[in-house]
Design a protein around this motif. Structure first.
Motif, PDB file in Angstrom:
ATOM      1  N   SER A  85      42.061  44.839  45.792  1.00  0.00           N
ATOM      2  CA  SER A  85      42.474  45.401  47.082  1.00  0.00           C
ATOM      3  C   SER A  85      43.474  44.506  47.813  1.00  0.00           C
ATOM      4  CB  SER A  85      41.246  45.647  47.959  1.00  0.00           C
ATOM      5  OG  SER A  85      40.603  44.414  48.228  1.00  0.00           O
ATOM      6  N   GLY A  86      43.665  43.270  47.343  1.00  0.00           N
ATOM      7  CA  GLY A  86      44.617  42.379  48.002  1.00  0.00           C
ATOM      8  C   GLY A  86      45.171  41.370  47.017  1.00  0.00           C
ATOM      9  N   PRO A  87      46.150  40.559  47.468  1.00  0.00           N
ATOM     10  CA  PRO A  87      46.851  39.632  46.568  1.00  0.00           C
ATOM     11  C   PRO A  87      46.085  38.329  46.353  1.00  0.00           C
ATOM     12  CG  PRO A  87      47.837  39.550  48.744  1.00  0.00           C
ATOM     13  CD  PRO A  87      46.744  40.571  48.826  1.00  0.00           C
ATOM     14  N   GLY A  88      44.955  38.390  45.636  1.00  0.00           N
ATOM     15  CA  GLY A  88      44.182  37.182  45.349  1.00  0.00           C
ATOM     16  C   GLY A  88      42.891  37.557  44.663  1.00  0.00           C
ATOM     17  N   SER A  89      42.322  36.597  43.899  1.00  0.00           N
ATOM     18  CA  SER A  89      41.102  36.920  43.150  1.00  0.00           C
ATOM     19  C   SER A  89      39.890  37.040  44.065  1.00  0.00           C
ATOM     20  CB  SER A  89      40.868  35.878  42.063  1.00  0.00           C
ATOM     21  OG  SER A  89      40.865  34.595  42.644  1.00  0.00           O
ATOM     22  N   GLU A  90      40.034  36.658  45.347  1.00  0.00           N
ATOM     23  CA  GLU A  90      38.925  36.817  46.286  1.00  0.00           C
ATOM     24  C   GLU A  90      38.792  38.266  46.779  1.00  0.00           C
ATOM     25  OE1 GLU A  90      41.774  35.330  46.776  1.00  0.00           O
ATOM     26  OE2 GLU A  90      42.464  35.407  48.858  1.00  0.00           O
TER      27      GLU A  90
ATOM     28  N   TRP B 281      46.486  45.475  43.678  1.00  0.00           N
ATOM     29  CA  TRP B 281      47.208  44.235  43.367  1.00  0.00           C
ATOM     30  C   TRP B 281      46.788  43.703  42.001  1.00  0.00           C
ATOM     31  CZ3 TRP B 281      50.843  42.065  46.707  1.00  0.00           C
ATOM     32  CH2 TRP B 281      50.925  42.666  47.974  1.00  0.00           C
ATOM     33  N   VAL B 282      47.761  43.254  41.238  1.00  0.00           N
ATOM     34  CA  VAL B 282      47.487  42.654  39.923  1.00  0.00           C
ATOM     35  C   VAL B 282      48.211  41.311  39.838  1.00  0.00           C
ATOM     36  CG1 VAL B 282      47.151  44.869  38.763  1.00  0.00           C
ATOM     37  CG2 VAL B 282      49.428  43.857  38.815  1.00  0.00           C
ATOM     38  N   PHE B 283      47.703  40.440  38.942  1.00  0.00           N
ATOM     39  CA  PHE B 283      48.278  39.110  38.760  1.00  0.00           C
ATOM     40  C   PHE B 283      49.551  39.226  37.919  1.00  0.00           C
ATOM     41  CE2 PHE B 283      47.829  34.609  37.106  1.00  0.00           C
ATOM     42  CZ  PHE B 283      48.043  34.025  38.347  1.00  0.00           C
TER      43      PHE B 283
ATOM     44  N   LYS C 121      45.659  47.779  28.244  1.00  0.00           N
ATOM     45  CA  LYS C 121      46.957  47.324  27.745  1.00  0.00           C
ATOM     46  C   LYS C 121      47.922  48.503  27.621  1.00  0.00           C
ATOM     47  CE  LYS C 121      48.919  44.262  24.312  1.00  0.00           C
ATOM     48  NZ  LYS C 121      48.630  43.286  23.258  1.00  0.00           N
ATOM     49  N   GLY C 122      49.151  48.301  28.097  1.00  0.00           N
ATOM     50  CA  GLY C 122      50.176  49.336  27.980  1.00  0.00           C
ATOM     51  C   GLY C 122      50.236  50.299  29.157  1.00  0.00           C
ATOM     52  N   THR C 123      49.256  50.202  30.082  1.00  0.00           N
ATOM     53  CA  THR C 123      49.281  51.080  31.256  1.00  0.00           C
ATOM     54  C   THR C 123      50.566  50.831  32.047  1.00  0.00           C
ATOM     55  OG1 THR C 123      46.887  51.039  31.417  1.00  0.00           O
ATOM     56  CG2 THR C 123      48.086  51.691  33.401  1.00  0.00           C
ATOM     57  N   LYS C 124      51.241  51.908  32.420  1.00  0.00           N
ATOM     58  CA  LYS C 124      52.507  51.758  33.147  1.00  0.00           C
ATOM     59  C   LYS C 124      52.271  51.660  34.651  1.00  0.00           C
ATOM     60  CE  LYS C 124      56.128  53.990  31.557  1.00  0.00           C
ATOM     61  NZ  LYS C 124      56.895  55.188  31.121  1.00  0.00           N
ATOM     62  N   LEU C 125      53.070  50.804  35.285  1.00  0.00           N
ATOM     63  CA  LEU C 125      52.893  50.489  36.696  1.00  0.00           C
ATOM     64  C   LEU C 125      54.241  50.534  37.397  1.00  0.00           C
ATOM     65  CD1 LEU C 125      50.941  47.174  36.004  1.00  0.00           C
ATOM     66  CD2 LEU C 125      49.893  49.386  36.513  1.00  0.00           C
ATOM     67  N   LEU C 126      54.241  51.000  38.640  1.00  0.00           N
ATOM     68  CA  LEU C 126      55.444  50.896  39.462  1.00  0.00           C
ATOM     69  C   LEU C 126      55.198  49.829  40.516  1.00  0.00           C
ATOM     70  CD1 LEU C 126      56.559  54.545  40.342  1.00  0.00           C
ATOM     71  CD2 LEU C 126      57.930  52.846  39.150  1.00  0.00           C
ATOM     72  N   PRO C 127      55.970  48.746  40.536  1.00  0.00           N
ATOM     73  CA  PRO C 127      55.762  47.714  41.554  1.00  0.00           C
ATOM     74  C   PRO C 127      56.172  48.219  42.940  1.00  0.00           C
ATOM     75  CG  PRO C 127      57.456  47.047  39.961  1.00  0.00           C
ATOM     76  CD  PRO C 127      57.063  48.437  39.615  1.00  0.00           C
ATOM     77  N   LEU C 128      55.354  47.919  43.931  1.00  0.00           N
ATOM     78  CA  LEU C 128      55.625  48.359  45.296  1.00  0.00           C
ATOM     79  C   LEU C 128      55.947  47.190  46.204  1.00  0.00           C
ATOM     80  CD1 LEU C 128      52.614  50.830  45.670  1.00  0.00           C
ATOM     81  CD2 LEU C 128      54.951  51.402  45.029  1.00  0.00           C
ATOM     82  N   GLU C 129      55.344  46.023  45.917  1.00  0.00           N
ATOM     83  CA  GLU C 129      55.440  44.900  46.835  1.00  0.00           C
ATOM     84  C   GLU C 129      54.999  43.644  46.092  1.00  0.00           C
ATOM     85  OE1 GLU C 129      53.066  45.897  50.224  1.00  0.00           O
ATOM     86  OE2 GLU C 129      53.066  43.852  50.995  1.00  0.00           O
ATOM     87  N   LYS C 130      55.684  42.508  46.371  1.00  0.00           N
ATOM     88  CA  LYS C 130      55.290  41.254  45.709  1.00  0.00           C
ATOM     89  C   LYS C 130      54.858  40.236  46.748  1.00  0.00           C
ATOM     90  CE  LYS C 130      58.305  41.396  41.638  1.00  0.00           C
ATOM     91  NZ  LYS C 130      57.427  41.858  40.608  1.00  0.00           N
ATOM     92  N   GLN C 131      53.837  39.435  46.414  1.00  0.00           N
ATOM     93  CA  GLN C 131      53.422  38.332  47.282  1.00  0.00           C
ATOM     94  C   GLN C 131      52.990  37.195  46.398  1.00  0.00           C
ATOM     95  OE1 GLN C 131      50.520  38.506  50.465  1.00  0.00           O
ATOM     96  NE2 GLN C 131      51.449  40.404  51.191  1.00  0.00           N
ATOM     97  N   ASP C 132      53.798  36.144  46.390  1.00  0.00           N
ATOM     98  CA  ASP C 132      53.416  34.967  45.624  1.00  0.00           C
ATOM     99  C   ASP C 132      53.236  35.332  44.150  1.00  0.00           C
ATOM    100  OD1 ASP C 132      52.879  32.336  45.363  1.00  0.00           O
ATOM    101  OD2 ASP C 132      50.817  32.446  46.070  1.00  0.00           O
TER     102      ASP C 132
END
Ligand code: ZN
Length: 308
Positions: free
Chosen positions: A250-255, A297-299, A265-276
């Motif tokens: 739900s957010g940009p971090g493992s917490e 959010w994904v790493f 593996k292979g799932t397609k994604l559209l990036p919307l926003e980057k943080q760190d």
């Protein structure tokens, strides 16, 4: 909230029960289709009908596209209602579950789909939008092993998803849209946004959040927005999952909480926003068994550009 071209709004949906086949490739590559044409503000193409509704106002210059579900038994029953003067309701298009489209008024004529509504400083969105009704029973109530719509018809659980609406806290059952309807919705959004230079694609629940829940979490509105508004149809914007199981949070971090089953593996994604070291992505609905909308959010290290 002001619409922003490259940063679609937050959609927090969760997936659960499954239905339908994968439409990943078709949804991703469905560009410049010649399925439809526009002539004098009327849609033309195969499986497109026109039946003018008496429930309409004057001329409009649309700025938005608004999606709805009919909460009805069939597209025939919804078309009958939306052309009945007693209803005092209408829309520009009704999309049936088999992909048949019925247009009820030219796109520059005001129809009555939005009601009391607000968006980006505007009120009364009928004056500013094109409305599309998707034939769908809406929320369903579990009765024994079956699910029942408000009008009494029963559905199998395989025809529904169990999900929490972005404006609510408790999950419920929602009638799934057909794969054809979703593909048609993408194509309609493309041609209408392009023809009328529309500023954004919204749900009825966005413009009337105090009283409406359509088109709801079974409809991949976030994905359609990302595809049509956000990324200028560039294939190179797609990423894919590189590992066998990737947590989506739900957010940009493992917490932060994990919002759905791990992405494969292979799932397609559209990036919307980057943080760190994290990227917010919209997951290709064709990759999800439910075909519904999912963002999170994904790493960074575990995804790669398909453009490379
Ligand atoms: Zn609606």
């Amino acid at each position: 909230m002001a619409p922003a071209r490259k940063t679609p709004r937050k959609h927090s949906t969760q997936r659960s029960s499954r239905t339908g086949a994968s439409s990943r490739e078709r949804l991703a590559t469905f560009t410049d289709s010649s399925l439809f044409r526009l002539t004098n503000h009327r849609l033309e193409g195969s499986k497109v009908n026109y039946l003018e509704t008496p429930n309409k106002g004057g001329t409009i210059q649309p700025s938005y596209l608004v999606f709805h579900y009919t909460a009805g038994r069939s597209s025939q029953s919804s078309i009958a209602w939306l052309t009945n003067p007693l209803a005092k309701a209408s829309a520009h298009l009704v999309v049936g579950r088999d992909g048949t489209i019925t247009q009820l008024a030219p796109f520059t004529t005001k129809t009555w789909h939005a009601g009391v509504s607000h968006w980006d400083g505007l009120t009364g969105l009928n004056q500013h939008s094109i409305g599309i009704e998707m034939d769908n029973a809406g929320p369903l109530i579990a009765v024994g092993t079956k699910l029942t719509a408000w009008f009494g018809k029963s559905y199998q659980k395989s025809q529904a998803i169990f999900a929490t609406h972005k404006l609510d806290t408790e999950p419920k059952w929602w009638h799934a849209f057909s794969e054809k309807q979703i593909l048609i919705a993408v194509e309609l959004a493309k041609i209408l946004v392009s023809q009328y230079a529309l500023k954004d694609i919204l749900g009825h629940d966005d413009i009337a959040p105090d009283r409406k829940r359509d088109p709801g979490p079974a409809f991949p509105l976030g994905h359609i927005r990302a595809l049509v508004m956000g990324r200028s149809q560039e294939e190179g914007d797609w990423y894919q999952v590189m590992v066998s199981a990737l947590n989506i949070r739900s957010g940009p971090g493992s917490e932060y909480d994990i919002v759905a089953s791990p992405l494969t593996k292979g799932t397609k994604l559209l990036p919307l926003e980057k943080q760190d070291r994290w990227t917010k992505v919209d997951v290709d609905p064709g990759a999800l068994s439910s075909g519904q909308d999912l963002e999170g959010w994904v790493f960074n290290r575990y995804i790669e550009s398909l453009n490379a």
